[in-house]
Design a protein around this motif. Structure first.
Motif: not given
Length: 186
Positions: A25-51
């Protein structure tokens, strides 16, 4: 399935069955439900998607497995708040291990206590925190490896010390989430 005002995200209050790994529920479902390209984390100018986070987490889980970390064993994480912290935490969960976040501001004697008491098999830290974590060791340790987020050459010990970046780069981004049970500690 996209989350919209008329289709809100539904979070379960209970696990749907006896098998439940928190990384789903914390991570895998976001990718499997089509939200893989959405922003998961941001760190000092670095953006990381759920995928991207899923790939990093899978690599972290596989790197931990490569040094012999098994389900229900502990992984101590002594890192500042960063993407690596989240990836290692979720990667440990994904392989059925138990992530143990440690306070980066704790004094060496408390860190030694937590490492010994948790029976951690792996430690993930920085060169700056490495000395504090291992300064007060009463005797043999169960640690199989220490992963360093930074230059491992700065860290000397009678342990298997590895570069976290190299371990992540060399590990597979593919991982089957370990089927933990709802009553397990991970």
């Amino acid at each position: 399935t996209a989350v919209t005002p008329d289709k809100p995200l539904v979070l379960l209050h209970r696990a749907p069955g006896r098998i439940f790994n928190l990384v789903t529920p914390l991570l895998e479902r976001h990718v499997s439900e089509g939200r893989g390209d959405r922003l998961a984390l941001r760190e000092r100018g670095r953006a990381v998607s759920y995928r991207g986070l899923q790939e990093l987490s899978h690599r972290a889980g596989n790197a931990l497995r490569q040094v012999g970390v098994e389900p229900e064993q502990r992984v101590a994480i002594l890192l500042p708040d960063c993407v690596d912290f989240v990836a290692v935490f979720l990667g440990a969960l994904a392989i059925g291990a138990v992530p143990i976040p440690l306070n980066a501001l704790a004094p060496p004697d408390e860190l030694a206590y937590f490492l010994e008491d948790s029976r951690a098999r792996a430690l993930v830290t920085t060169p700056e925190l490495f000395a504090s974590a291992l300064a007060v060791r009463a005797g043999p340790t169960l640690l199989k490896a220490v992963f360093v987020a930074g230059d491992p050459a700065e860290c000397t010990a009678d342990l298997d010390v590895r570069s976290l970046a190299a371990a992540l780069a060399g590990a597979s981004p593919e991982l089957d989430v370990f089927p933990t049970f709802v009553d397990e500690p991970c």
